[in-house]
Each structure stands twice: as C-alpha cells, then as structure tokens.
Design an enzyme around this catalytic site. Structure first.
Site, short mmCIF file in Angstrom:
data_model
loop_
_atom_site.label_atom_id
_atom_site.label_comp_id
_atom_site.label_asym_id
_atom_site.label_seq_id
_atom_site.Cartn_x
_atom_site.Cartn_y
_atom_site.Cartn_z
N LEU A 94 0.83 -1.20 0.00
CA LEU A 94 0.00 0.00 0.00
C LEU A 94 0.87 1.26 0.00
CD1 LEU A 94 -2.69 1.41 0.07
CD2 LEU A 94 -2.78 1.06 2.57
N ASP A 148 10.08 3.51 13.04
CA ASP A 148 9.41 2.41 13.74
C ASP A 148 8.34 3.05 14.61
OD1 ASP A 148 8.58 0.39 15.44
OD2 ASP A 148 10.59 -0.44 15.73
N ALA A 162 1.98 -2.06 9.88
CA ALA A 162 1.17 -3.02 10.63
C ALA A 162 1.93 -4.33 10.77
CB ALA A 162 -0.16 -3.27 9.93
N TYR A 215 -4.90 -10.31 16.64
CA TYR A 215 -4.67 -9.31 15.59
C TYR A 215 -5.83 -8.33 15.51
CZ TYR A 215 -4.55 -7.36 10.88
OH TYR A 215 -4.59 -6.51 9.81
N LYS A 268 -5.88 -4.29 16.42
CA LYS A 268 -6.25 -3.29 15.42
C LYS A 268 -7.43 -2.44 15.91
CE LYS A 268 -4.79 -2.86 11.70
NZ LYS A 268 -3.70 -1.99 11.17
#
Length: 309
Positions: free
Chosen positions: A12, A39, A63, A128, A132
C-alpha cells in the site's frame, strides 16, 4: 500538501506514493518512511520525525499482520497495531497533521448477514483484530482530525525492500509448485488491490471529512473462489480443493463473513472502486509488465490460504 507515509516500501505504501504523485492535486510533497526510518513503536522517534518534517498529513500503513503469529506474540502485536497508531495520533495532534490510519475487516466477528457498515459493533475474534480495534479506539480518543480506513484482502506490488507477498503471489507460487492446493471456502470478503485503495485515499486525504470509512473493491468472494479465479487468469492447472476454516485448523480464529459496505465513502462523491476481478486483472497486467517472477514469502502460502487479510 506535505504527506508522510509510514511503511513506504510495503504494497500500500508503494501504491500510495504513485497515486499521490499522480493525483490531480499533484503538488504534494511526499515523505516516504520505511520501517528502518520510522518504527511506529518508538514514541520519541515518531515525535522527532514529525517535528523535523512538519507534515500536513500522515498516512499510516505500518502493521504487523501475520494473524497466526500474532496469537503467540501479543506484546509485539499491540505495540505495532495499537500503540504505534496512538503515538502517531499524539504527534499529529501536537503538530496539527491529519492522520489516515489503515485498519482491517478483522475487527468484526463475521456473523453478519449483510455487508458491515462503519457503525456496526466490532467484535474481533483474535489477537490481531483486537489489537487493530484498540488502535482505532486510541486514534479516535486522541485526535479528531483522523480517517480510519477498514479494508480487506490487500494485494499489490511492493517497492524495493518490501516483503512482496500477498494472497495472489502465494497462490501463483503454490499452483506452480504443487499438484494440489487446498484453500478455505467458507471465509468471504472483498479482495482489494492496493492501487485502487491508494487512489481512494489520495482523494480522501484532500478533504476534511474525518471519521471511519470502509474502502474495498466491489463484489465479494471466498478465498477458494479468489484462488480459482487467479488460476484461471494465469493459466495454472493445479488441482484446487476447498476446505473449511475448522478443518484447516489455523491457530487464530477467523471471521467467516467480513464484506464491508462502502456506502459512506461513496457519499462523498469519491470515484467508486472497481470490482475485485478488475483489480486482479490490473495487478496481473502490471505483474507481467514488470516481469515479476518473485515468489511468495516462504510462510505466505500457509498464512494466506487460511484467510489472512
């Protein structure tokens, strides 16, 4: 507009640089940052970089999304996917920059009988998705000039040094190396090309229509149907066999239905995303033009056939 991009060598991030450079408001000054340069888990580094560059907008594509690995590495998962976006949101608030944060369909539990809307209740099934969703909440509670973008099944070409694997590459590699490929047939989503997603984000970041948006290619399919279409379009004749999520037995639980409703972004007048089949055609055409013979990451086939986003 000065736009800083995290994860700039990823799929992306690579397409964002191209789309922003080609955008009708192509006076953008881009500040692409690789993981080595930024980072997001390092709070003081995030603040220092934004202080130095003073961007008008930050687009966060960084991610940790190896879903099964996330189950056994929750500290790393939350550091990157929850606290990383929080650091960016705090720094954006301090220096007045818009924040675009990319999230996932895995914030939902997959029990809906229609495409998920932005105001549907999230209920993640795995580490995960939980991390998120935590990142989303931290961004929302920290800085109101944000866009949270939920998307699904990304595939695109990474830049130099990027990992360069996705479900399409995993299937091409598996189909050329094996006589039989087994893929889950009960997980349904909307495969999304990063080239199309990047074009939509280039339009969105130019607005002040802050909030949460679902942005995917049109249509929906199972991972099995996606793999079958990849094989058909690339002439791969390996035997493709369906399996269930339960039988596949991946360490992390997966939601079975995570199609997202794109109505909210369409309401802004942003050009409608093409179908996932069209996105795949474009990806394969660019792959041929590049002479891209790179295989998938060694672990990518097992990860993505299990339904990785």
């Amino acid at each position: 507009m000065r736009i800083l991009i995290t994860g700039a060598r990823g799929q992306l991030g690579t397409d964002l640089q191209r789309s922003l450079a080609e955008h009708k408001l192509a006076d953008h000054e881009l500040i692409p940052c690789t993981h080595g340069e930024l980072d997001v888990t390092e709070k003081h580094r995030v603040y220092a970089l934004l202080k130095d560059h003073r961007p008008d907008a930050v687009i966060n594509t960084a991610a940790y999304h190896r879903v099964d690995e996330c189950e056994s590495q929750p500290d790393k998962t939350f550091a990157v996917n929850a606290f990383g976006p929080w650091h960016l949101a705090m720094a954006c608030r301090m220096y007045g920059a818009k924040l675009v944060h990319v999230s996932t369909n895995f914030v939902f539990d997959g029990t809906a009988d229609r495409p998920y809307r932005e105001d549907d209740l999230p209920l993640p099934l795995n580490v995960y998705g939980t991390a998120k969703l935590s990142g989303e909440h931290l961004v929302r509670s920290t800085w109101d000039r944000h866009f949270i973008i939920r998307t699904t099944g990304l595939f695109g070409h990474s830049g130099g040094g990027g990992k360069g694997y996705n479900f399409v590459e995993a299937m091409i590699r598996a189909g050329t190396e094996r006589r039989e490929v087994v893929v889950v047939s009960d997980q349904v989503m909307s495969p999304t090309g990063t080239a199309d997603l990047a074009r939509a984000l280039a339009e969105l970041v130019a607005t002040d229509a802050f909030g949460t948006y679902h942005v995917t290619n049109g249509g929906a399919c199972s991972y099995y149907d996606f793999a079958r279409t990849i094989f058909q379009k690339t002439g791969i004749d390996a035997a493709l066999k369906p399996t269930t999520t339960e039988a596949y037995g991946a360490p992390a639980a997966r939601p079975l239905y995570t199609v997202l409703d794109n109505g909210r972004i369409r309401s802004l007048g942003i050009e409608e995303m093409p179908s996932w089949e069209e996105a795949l055609d474009g990806y394969l055409a660019r792959r041929t033009a590049r002479g891209d013979a790179r295989g998938a990451h060694p672990d990518a086939t097992k990860e993505t056939t299990g339904g990785n986003p």
